[in-house]
Design a protein around this motif. Structure first.
Motif, PDB file in Angstrom:
ATOM      1  N   PHE A  30      10.837  -1.545  13.666  1.00 19.90           N
ATOM      2  CA  PHE A  30      11.502  -0.545  14.499  1.00 19.90           C
ATOM      3  C   PHE A  30      11.534  -1.068  15.925  1.00 19.90           C
ATOM      4  N   THR A  31      12.694  -0.979  16.570  1.00 20.76           N
ATOM      5  CA  THR A  31      12.846  -1.573  17.895  1.00 20.76           C
ATOM      6  C   THR A  31      12.120  -0.792  18.978  1.00 20.76           C
ATOM      7  N   GLN A  32      11.818   0.492  18.715  1.00 19.07           N
ATOM      8  CA  GLN A  32      11.189   1.329  19.732  1.00 19.07           C
ATOM      9  C   GLN A  32       9.724   1.578  19.401  1.00 19.07           C
ATOM     10  N   PRO A  33       8.876   1.644  20.423  1.00 24.75           N
ATOM     11  CA  PRO A  33       7.452   1.920  20.179  1.00 24.75           C
ATOM     12  C   PRO A  33       7.221   3.392  19.896  1.00 24.75           C
ATOM     13  N   GLY A  34       5.988   3.713  19.569  1.00 28.51           N
ATOM     14  CA  GLY A  34       5.644   5.114  19.337  1.00 28.51           C
ATOM     15  C   GLY A  34       6.143   5.584  17.981  1.00 28.51           C
ATOM     16  N   GLY A  35       6.580   6.830  17.934  1.00 25.75           N
ATOM     17  CA  GLY A  35       7.048   7.403  16.687  1.00 25.75           C
ATOM     18  C   GLY A  35       5.904   7.960  15.857  1.00 25.75           C
ATOM     19  N   ASP A  36       6.240   8.335  14.628  1.00 22.67           N
ATOM     20  CA  ASP A  36       5.259   8.967  13.737  1.00 22.67           C
ATOM     21  C   ASP A  36       4.644   7.918  12.812  1.00 22.67           C
ATOM     22  N   THR A  37       3.951   6.979  13.395  1.00 12.70           N
ATOM     23  CA  THR A  37       3.391   5.900  12.581  1.00 12.70           C
ATOM     24  C   THR A  37       2.295   6.398  11.646  1.00 12.70           C
ATOM     25  N   GLU A  38       1.620   7.487  12.004  1.00 12.19           N
ATOM     26  CA  GLU A  38       0.576   8.020  11.125  1.00 12.19           C
ATOM     27  C   GLU A  38       1.158   8.471   9.784  1.00 12.19           C
ATOM     28  N   ALA A  39       2.378   8.963   9.807  1.00  8.06           N
ATOM     29  CA  ALA A  39       3.014   9.375   8.555  1.00  8.06           C
ATOM     30  C   ALA A  39       3.262   8.171   7.653  1.00  8.06           C
ATOM     31  N   TRP A  40       3.664   7.057   8.245  1.00  8.80           N
ATOM     32  CA  TRP A  40       3.869   5.847   7.449  1.00  8.80           C
ATOM     33  C   TRP A  40       2.533   5.337   6.902  1.00  8.80           C
ATOM     34  N   VAL A  66       6.107  -1.984  10.085  1.00  5.74           N
ATOM     35  CA  VAL A  66       5.333  -1.409   8.984  1.00  5.74           C
ATOM     36  C   VAL A  66       5.571  -2.263   7.749  1.00  5.74           C
ATOM     37  N   SER A  67       4.518  -2.479   6.966  1.00  2.00           N
ATOM     38  CA  SER A  67       4.645  -3.352   5.797  1.00  2.00           C
ATOM     39  C   SER A  67       3.627  -2.955   4.746  1.00  2.00           C
ATOM     40  N   ARG A  68       3.901  -3.339   3.521  1.00  2.00           N
ATOM     41  CA  ARG A  68       2.951  -3.137   2.432  1.00  2.00           C
ATOM     42  C   ARG A  68       3.433  -3.882   1.206  1.00  2.00           C
ATOM     43  N   ALA A  69       2.499  -4.146   0.315  1.00  2.00           N
ATOM     44  CA  ALA A  69       2.876  -4.607  -1.017  1.00  2.00           C
ATOM     45  C   ALA A  69       3.391  -3.414  -1.804  1.00  2.00           C
ATOM     46  N   PRO A  70       4.291  -3.643  -2.755  1.00  2.00           N
ATOM     47  CA  PRO A  70       4.815  -2.500  -3.515  1.00  2.00           C
ATOM     48  C   PRO A  70       3.734  -1.859  -4.365  1.00  2.00           C
ATOM     49  N   SER A  71       3.877  -0.580  -4.623  1.00  2.00           N
ATOM     50  CA  SER A  71       2.908   0.122  -5.462  1.00  2.00           C
ATOM     51  C   SER A  71       2.982  -0.416  -6.887  1.00  2.00           C
ATOM     52  N   VAL A  84       0.506  -0.531   9.674  1.00  4.70           N
ATOM     53  CA  VAL A  84       1.279  -0.380  10.911  1.00  4.70           C
ATOM     54  C   VAL A  84       0.779  -1.381  11.943  1.00  4.70           C
ATOM     55  N   GLU A  85       1.706  -2.101  12.550  1.00  4.65           N
ATOM     56  CA  GLU A  85       1.347  -3.058  13.593  1.00  4.65           C
ATOM     57  C   GLU A  85       2.232  -2.823  14.811  1.00  4.65           C
ATOM     58  N   VAL A  86       1.616  -2.728  15.979  1.00  3.47           N
ATOM     59  CA  VAL A  86       2.344  -2.625  17.240  1.00  3.47           C
ATOM     60  C   VAL A  86       2.306  -3.986  17.908  1.00  3.47           C
ATOM     61  N   ASP A  87       3.475  -4.540  18.150  1.00  4.74           N
ATOM     62  CA  ASP A  87       3.568  -5.847  18.794  1.00  4.74           C
ATOM     63  C   ASP A  87       3.982  -5.693  20.246  1.00  4.74           C
ATOM     64  N   VAL A  88       3.418  -6.546  21.085  1.00  3.74           N
ATOM     65  CA  VAL A  88       3.675  -6.529  22.523  1.00  3.74           C
ATOM     66  C   VAL A  88       4.393  -7.812  22.904  1.00  3.74           C
ATOM     67  N   ASP A  89       5.551  -7.679  23.551  1.00  3.77           N
ATOM     68  CA  ASP A  89       6.263  -8.830  24.100  1.00  3.77           C
ATOM     69  C   ASP A  89       5.735  -9.100  25.500  1.00  3.77           C
ATOM     70  N   PRO A 140      16.972   0.461  14.761  1.00  2.00           N
ATOM     71  CA  PRO A 140      16.987   0.616  16.226  1.00  2.00           C
ATOM     72  C   PRO A 140      16.482   1.967  16.709  1.00  2.00           C
ATOM     73  N   THR A 141      15.355   2.418  16.156  1.00  4.10           N
ATOM     74  CA  THR A 141      14.755   3.682  16.555  1.00  4.10           C
ATOM     75  C   THR A 141      13.241   3.515  16.508  1.00  4.10           C
ATOM     76  N   ALA A 142      12.532   4.580  16.792  1.00  2.00           N
ATOM     77  CA  ALA A 142      11.103   4.629  16.511  1.00  2.00           C
ATOM     78  C   ALA A 142      10.898   5.012  15.040  1.00  2.00           C
ATOM     79  N   ALA A 143       9.693   4.763  14.541  1.00  2.75           N
ATOM     80  CA  ALA A 143       9.366   5.152  13.170  1.00  2.75           C
ATOM     81  C   ALA A 143       9.262   6.677  13.089  1.00  2.75           C
ATOM     82  N   ARG A 144       9.971   7.273  12.140  1.00  4.93           N
ATOM     83  CA  ARG A 144       9.984   8.725  12.016  1.00  4.93           C
ATOM     84  C   ARG A 144       9.398   9.160  10.685  1.00  4.93           C
ATOM     85  N   SER A 145       8.669  10.277  10.711  1.00  3.10           N
ATOM     86  CA  SER A 145       8.006  10.750   9.494  1.00  3.10           C
ATOM     87  C   SER A 145       9.003  11.218   8.442  1.00  3.10           C
ATOM     88  N   ASP A 146      10.172  11.721   8.872  1.00  2.02           N
ATOM     89  CA  ASP A 146      11.144  12.241   7.910  1.00  2.02           C
ATOM     90  C   ASP A 146      12.057  11.160   7.350  1.00  2.02           C
TER      91      ASP A 146
END
Length: 261
Positions: free
Chosen positions: A77-87, A254-259, A94-99, A48-54
């Motif tokens: 993440f329930t909130q938009p924005g955040g540090d998606t570049e870090a992810w 945010v999603s990915r296959a495992p390394s 990274v995908e931003v969805d619009v309701d 329930p937050t934005a994506a954070r780099s830390d």
């Protein structure tokens, strides 16, 4: 955990109806779908937050601890924005969805000549729906994708048979070329899985299906709002806006296959 996004709340409602479990840990939810373990967005964490780099390592580790058998990683993440570049820098997509939502029947739209709109009913209809769902998958991954799509079609068919939902298809002769679903969830009705074969896109078929499904959903006087979710920047948003839908919320996945090990 409070969630303001109608897209995410209806996602969770639909998953529960299809046999998923949702466990609230206070600072995150864990969603599991044992019947379809390859369903990335049926087996994920919701934060329930934005994506954070830390917090990349924190939530990655939590996902592995909660879903140790998963062959993917998926966190919403329930909130938009955040540090998606870090992810993204850590290899996550990274995908931003619009309701989008409307309280009215979607704008009139007519299927092109030769295309018949009707509800999915037969075993063949649902098998074709599974193939349509996996139509954009590369050939070398298609068999695995079809396993997933057949499981998903079975869950969708169960919703239809419960009376809560209807799946509409567009047929060119006997061939299914597009489909979508809509599910009544109290005062909301949620669209699902709008897919059109590449050979039949940009012909007005999706708009006609959106109209037909909205008409059906609003026949129930308890339904007051139609909800649909689209990827930010994708071609579908313009179609939905022309049909009368307006943006009401945004959220990030945010999603990915495992390394490889």
């Amino acid at each position: 955990m409070r969630i303001d996004s109608p897209g995410l709340t209806t996602d969770l409602d639909l998953l529960r109806l299809q046999g998923s479990t949702v466990t609230d840990h206070g600072d995150h939810l864990v969603v599991r779908t044992p019947a379809n373990p390859t369903f990335w967005w049926g087996n994920f964490l919701l934060v329930p937050t934005a994506a954070r780099s830390d917090e990349v390592e924190r939530w990655t580790s939590r996902f592995v601890a909660e879903l140790p058998d998963a062959h993917h990683r998926a966190i919403a993440f329930t909130q938009p924005g955040g540090d998606t570049e870090a992810w993204a820098a850590h290899g996550w997509d990274v995908e931003v969805d619009v309701d989008l939502a409307t309280t009215s029947v979607p704008a009139p739209a007519t299927a092109p000549d030769g295309i018949l709109l009707r509800a999915l009913e037969t075993d063949d209809d649902w098998e074709q729906s599974a193939h349509v769902g996996g139509s954009d998958t590369p050939e070398d991954r298609r068999d695995g994708r079809l396993v997933f799509e057949r499981r998903r079609a079975a869950a969708q068919r169960a919703l239809v048979e419960s009376g809560r939902a209807r799946w509409f298809g567009a047929f060119d002769g006997d061939r299914l070329v597009a489909n979508l679903g809509i599910v009544r969830l109290g005062d909301l009705a949620r669209y699902q899985d709008v897919v059109t074969l590449e050979s039949h896109r940009r012909r007005g078929i999706a708009g006609a299906l959106v109209r037909a499904a909205g008409e059906w959903a609003l026949e129930d006087p308890a339904v007051g709002r139609l909800v649909i979710v689209a990827e930010d920047g994708g071609p579908a948003i313009g179609l939905y806006q022309r049909a009368g839908f307006a943006e009401v919320a945004r959220h990030v996945g945010v999603s990915r296959a495992p390394s490889p090990t």
